[in-house]
Design a protein around this motif. Structure first.
Motif, PDB file in Angstrom:
ATOM      1  N   PHE A 159       0.855  -1.189   0.000  1.00 20.96           N
ATOM      2  CA  PHE A 159       0.000   0.000   0.000  1.00 20.96           C
ATOM      3  C   PHE A 159       0.893   1.243   0.000  1.00 20.96           C
ATOM      4  CE2 PHE A 159      -2.710  -3.321   1.600  1.00 20.96           C
ATOM      5  CZ  PHE A 159      -3.965  -3.016   1.093  1.00 20.96           C
ATOM      6  N   ASP A 160       1.068   1.823  -1.169  1.00 23.66           N
ATOM      7  CA  ASP A 160       1.984   2.959  -1.292  1.00 23.66           C
ATOM      8  C   ASP A 160       1.561   4.147  -0.440  1.00 23.66           C
ATOM      9  OD1 ASP A 160       3.449   1.473  -3.071  1.00 23.66           O
ATOM     10  OD2 ASP A 160       2.591   2.402  -4.868  1.00 23.66           O
ATOM     11  N   GLN A 161       0.261   4.329  -0.288  1.00 22.14           N
ATOM     12  CA  GLN A 161      -0.226   5.468   0.489  1.00 22.14           C
ATOM     13  C   GLN A 161      -0.435   5.138   1.967  1.00 22.14           C
ATOM     14  OE1 GLN A 161      -3.336   7.894  -1.536  1.00 22.14           O
ATOM     15  NE2 GLN A 161      -3.135   6.425  -3.219  1.00 22.14           N
ATOM     16  N   ILE A 162      -0.255   3.872   2.316  1.00 23.51           N
ATOM     17  CA  ILE A 162      -0.385   3.452   3.723  1.00 23.51           C
ATOM     18  C   ILE A 162       0.811   2.532   4.006  1.00 23.51           C
ATOM     19  CG2 ILE A 162      -2.060   2.670   5.460  1.00 23.51           C
ATOM     20  CD1 ILE A 162      -4.161   2.595   3.239  1.00 23.51           C
ATOM     21  N   PRO A 163       2.025   3.061   4.006  1.00 23.79           N
ATOM     22  CA  PRO A 163       3.215   2.201   3.904  1.00 23.79           C
ATOM     23  C   PRO A 163       3.752   1.620   5.211  1.00 23.79           C
ATOM     24  CG  PRO A 163       3.856   4.501   3.791  1.00 23.79           C
ATOM     25  CD  PRO A 163       2.359   4.488   3.889  1.00 23.79           C
ATOM     26  N   THR A 164       3.378   2.193   6.352  1.00 25.90           N
ATOM     27  CA  THR A 164       3.996   1.768   7.610  1.00 25.90           C
ATOM     28  C   THR A 164       2.977   1.118   8.537  1.00 25.90           C
ATOM     29  OG1 THR A 164       3.558   3.877   8.726  1.00 25.90           O
ATOM     30  CG2 THR A 164       5.620   3.700   7.452  1.00 25.90           C
ATOM     31  N   VAL A 165       3.483   0.434   9.552  1.00 25.18           N
ATOM     32  CA  VAL A 165       2.606  -0.170  10.562  1.00 25.18           C
ATOM     33  C   VAL A 165       1.732   0.900  11.206  1.00 25.18           C
ATOM     34  CG1 VAL A 165       2.559  -1.341  12.794  1.00 25.18           C
ATOM     35  CG2 VAL A 165       4.160  -2.094  11.015  1.00 25.18           C
ATOM     36  N   GLU A 166       2.343   2.046  11.532  1.00 22.95           N
ATOM     37  CA  GLU A 166       1.599   3.124  12.180  1.00 22.95           C
ATOM     38  C   GLU A 166       0.517   3.680  11.257  1.00 22.95           C
ATOM     39  OE1 GLU A 166       5.341   2.358  14.050  1.00 22.95           O
ATOM     40  OE2 GLU A 166       4.941   2.942  11.967  1.00 22.95           O
ATOM     41  N   ALA A 167       0.868   3.838   9.984  1.00 20.35           N
ATOM     42  CA  ALA A 167      -0.111   4.363   9.021  1.00 20.35           C
ATOM     43  C   ALA A 167      -1.270   3.388   8.840  1.00 20.35           C
ATOM     44  CB  ALA A 167       0.569   4.648   7.683  1.00 20.35           C
ATOM     45  N   ARG A 168      -0.952   2.088   8.804  1.00 17.22           N
ATOM     46  CA  ARG A 168      -2.019   1.098   8.648  1.00 17.22           C
ATOM     47  C   ARG A 168      -2.909   1.063   9.879  1.00 17.22           C
ATOM     48  NH1 ARG A 168       2.239  -1.580   5.922  1.00 17.22           N
ATOM     49  NH2 ARG A 168       2.863  -2.747   7.763  1.00 17.22           N
ATOM     50  N   ARG A 169      -2.310   1.196  11.047  1.00 18.50           N
ATOM     51  CA  ARG A 169      -3.114   1.204  12.269  1.00 18.50           C
ATOM     52  C   ARG A 169      -4.052   2.413  12.282  1.00 18.50           C
ATOM     53  NH1 ARG A 169       0.813   1.108  15.801  1.00 18.50           N
ATOM     54  NH2 ARG A 169       0.899  -1.168  15.858  1.00 18.50           N
ATOM     55  N   ALA A 170      -3.533   3.557  11.901  1.00 18.32           N
ATOM     56  CA  ALA A 170      -4.360   4.765  11.860  1.00 18.32           C
ATOM     57  C   ALA A 170      -5.462   4.638  10.813  1.00 18.32           C
ATOM     58  CB  ALA A 170      -3.481   5.986  11.568  1.00 18.32           C
ATOM     59  N   PHE A 171      -5.125   4.038   9.670  1.00 18.74           N
ATOM     60  CA  PHE A 171      -6.140   3.897   8.628  1.00 18.74           C
ATOM     61  C   PHE A 171      -7.240   2.951   9.078  1.00 18.74           C
ATOM     62  CE2 PHE A 171      -8.207   2.081   5.004  1.00 18.74           C
ATOM     63  CZ  PHE A 171      -8.448   3.192   4.215  1.00 18.74           C
ATOM     64  N   LYS A 172      -6.875   1.866   9.746  1.00 20.46           N
ATOM     65  CA  LYS A 172      -7.903   0.925  10.203  1.00 20.46           C
ATOM     66  C   LYS A 172      -8.840   1.574  11.222  1.00 20.46           C
ATOM     67  CE  LYS A 172      -4.897  -2.462  10.895  1.00 20.46           C
ATOM     68  NZ  LYS A 172      -4.359  -3.804  11.252  1.00 20.46           N
ATOM     69  N   ALA A 173      -8.305   2.479  12.051  1.00 20.38           N
ATOM     70  CA  ALA A 173      -9.160   3.219  12.972  1.00 20.38           C
ATOM     71  C   ALA A 173     -10.117   4.118  12.182  1.00 20.38           C
ATOM     72  CB  ALA A 173      -8.315   4.049  13.927  1.00 20.38           C
ATOM     73  N   LYS A 174      -9.599   4.755  11.149  1.00 21.87           N
ATOM     74  CA  LYS A 174     -10.431   5.589  10.271  1.00 21.87           C
ATOM     75  C   LYS A 174     -11.516   4.745   9.596  1.00 21.87           C
ATOM     76  CE  LYS A 174      -9.845   8.378   6.053  1.00 21.87           C
ATOM     77  NZ  LYS A 174      -8.825   8.894   5.089  1.00 21.87           N
ATOM     78  N   TYR A 175     -11.151   3.550   9.185  1.00 24.28           N
ATOM     79  CA  TYR A 175     -12.094   2.656   8.516  1.00 24.28           C
ATOM     80  C   TYR A 175     -13.193   2.218   9.483  1.00 24.28           C
ATOM     81  CZ  TYR A 175     -13.330  -0.800   4.898  1.00 24.28           C
ATOM     82  OH  TYR A 175     -13.961  -1.524   3.909  1.00 24.28           O
ATOM     83  N   LEU A 246      -6.279 -12.793   9.632  1.00 22.40           N
ATOM     84  CA  LEU A 246      -6.643 -12.482   8.258  1.00 22.40           C
ATOM     85  C   LEU A 246      -7.444 -11.199   8.143  1.00 22.40           C
ATOM     86  CD1 LEU A 246      -7.615 -16.019   6.984  1.00 22.40           C
ATOM     87  CD2 LEU A 246      -5.389 -14.916   6.994  1.00 22.40           C
ATOM     88  N   VAL A 247      -8.262 -10.926   9.114  1.00 22.71           N
ATOM     89  CA  VAL A 247      -8.987  -9.663   9.180  1.00 22.71           C
ATOM     90  C   VAL A 247      -8.855  -9.158  10.594  1.00 22.71           C
ATOM     91  CG1 VAL A 247     -11.206  -8.521   9.037  1.00 22.71           C
ATOM     92  CG2 VAL A 247     -10.660 -10.306   7.414  1.00 22.71           C
ATOM     93  N   ALA A 248      -8.265  -8.002  10.756  1.00 20.28           N
ATOM     94  CA  ALA A 248      -8.061  -7.470  12.101  1.00 20.28           C
ATOM     95  C   ALA A 248      -8.625  -6.077  12.213  1.00 20.28           C
ATOM     96  CB  ALA A 248      -6.565  -7.459  12.434  1.00 20.28           C
ATOM     97  N   ALA A 249      -9.062  -5.736  13.385  1.00 23.93           N
ATOM     98  CA  ALA A 249      -9.582  -4.391  13.602  1.00 23.93           C
ATOM     99  C   ALA A 249      -8.898  -3.745  14.790  1.00 23.93           C
ATOM    100  CB  ALA A 249     -11.076  -4.455  13.826  1.00 23.93           C
ATOM    101  N   GLU A 250      -7.663  -4.171  15.050  1.00 21.68           N
ATOM    102  CA  GLU A 250      -6.977  -3.615  16.199  1.00 21.68           C
ATOM    103  C   GLU A 250      -6.568  -2.185  15.948  1.00 21.68           C
ATOM    104  OE1 GLU A 250      -5.778  -5.843  14.182  1.00 21.68           O
ATOM    105  OE2 GLU A 250      -3.652  -5.562  13.804  1.00 21.68           O
TER     106      GLU A 250
END
Length: 250
Positions: A159-175, A246-250
Motif C-alpha cells: 500500500f503505497d499510500q499506507i506504507p507503515t505499521v503506524e499508518a495502517r493502524r491509523a487507517f484501520k481506525a479511520k475505517y 486475516l482480518v483485524a480491527a486492532e
C-alpha cells in the motif's frame, strides 16, 4: 442511536475467520509452504475479484452506505496486474482465467451491486482489512518461500499510500469510524454481517480448489501432518496470542 458495525462485523465473523485460517492451503502457507503454481493461480483469481469489487465500489460511490467506504487508496487491481505480469509474463491477460469458485465469487459481488449495493461494504471489509492486517505477514512468508525479488510478486499487500505499521493502524481506525458512521438500521447491519460471512466462505472455496496442487507438491504425508488438526482462530484467542490474523480491527 448509531450502530457499532465495526464490532458487529468483527464479532459476527469470528467463526468464519477461524475456518479461513484452518483451510489446508492456509495451514501450509503459514508453515512456509508456498508453491509457485497454486500461488499465481490464487493471485489470478483475486485479480478478477478485486476488479469486480472496485468497479462496483466506484460505480456506487454516491450511494449513502457504499460511498463512505470508498477509499481509492485501497484499490488493488493495478497492483495485482503488476503481480500477474511478473508471474505470467507480458501476455498475462491471455494466460489467466478465473477458477469456477472464483467466477462464483465475482458473480456474487456483481449480484449484490445490482440488487442491494450496501452489501458491497461486507466484501470490501473482508478483503481490505485482511490485506492491511494478516496480509502483511502473508506477504513476508511468500517473499521468503518463493525467494522473490524485492519489488516483485507481492503487490497485493503493498500500500503505497499506507506504507507503515503506524499508518495502517491509523487507517484501520479511520475505517472503523467510517463503518460506524454508516446510515444502517439493525436489519441492514445483520445483512452486512451475513454477507461478510458469505465472503469468507467464497474465499475458502477459492483456496480449496488449490489444495490438490499443494498436496501433490509436498506429498501426502507432509500435507496430512500439517493439515490434520484445526487450531483456535486468532480472533477467538485471548489477547496477547500470536498468530496471523486475516482480518483485524486492532
Amino acid at each position: 442511536m448509531s450502530i457499532d458495525l465495526a464490532t458487529r462485523l468483527r464479532e459476527g465473523t469470528k467463526h468464519s475467520h477461524t475456518a479461513a485460517e484452518n483451510t489446508a492451503f492456509m495451514k501450509c502457507f503459514l508453515k512456509g509452504i508456498v508453491e509457485w503454481e497454486p500461488f499465481r493461480k490464487l493471485i489470478a483469481d483475486l485479480y478478477f475479484v478485486y476488479r469486480a469489487l472496485e468497479a462496483e465500489m466506484r460505480r456506487h460511490q454516491n450511494h449513502p452506505v457504499v460511498g463512505p467506504m470508498y477509499f481509492p487508496e485501497l484499490e488493488r487491481e493495478a497492483n495485482l496486474a503488476k503481480d500477474l505480469a511478473f508471474y505470467y509474463g507480458d501476455n498475462w491477460q491471455n494466460e489467466i482465467e478465473a477458477s469456477p469458485e472464483g467466477i462464483k465469487y465475482v458473480n456474487r459481488i456483481q449480484e449484490v451491486a445490482n440488487t442491494e449495493p450496501a452489501l458491497l461494504v461486507a466484501h470490501a471489509y473482508v478483503r481490505y482489512m485482511g490485506d492491511l492486517s494478516g496480509g502483511q505477514s502473508l506477504k513476508n512468508i511468500a517473499r521468503s518461500a518463493l525467494n522473490l525479488p524485492a519489488d516483485k510478486g507481492t503487490g497485493l499487500h503493498e500500500f503505497d499510500q499506507i506504507p507503515t505499521v503506524e499508518a495502517r493502524r491509523a487507517f484501520k481506525a479511520k475505517y472503523r469510524d467510517a463503518l460506524n458512521s454508516l446510515p444502517v438500521d439493525e436489519a441492514l447491519a445483520q445483512k452486512i454481517v451475513d454477507e461478510a460471512n458469505l465472503a469468507f466462505q467464497m474465499n475458502r472455496n477459492v483456496v480449496h480448489e488449490l489444495e490438490p496442487a499443494v498436496r501433490a507438491a509436498v506429498g501426502e504425508h507432509v500435507f496430512d501432518l500439517i493439515t490434520r488438526q484445526d487450531k483456535p482462530g486468532s480472533t477467538e484467542r485471548a489477547p496477547g496470542s500470536t498468530s496471523v490474523e486475516l482480518v483485524a480491527a486492532e
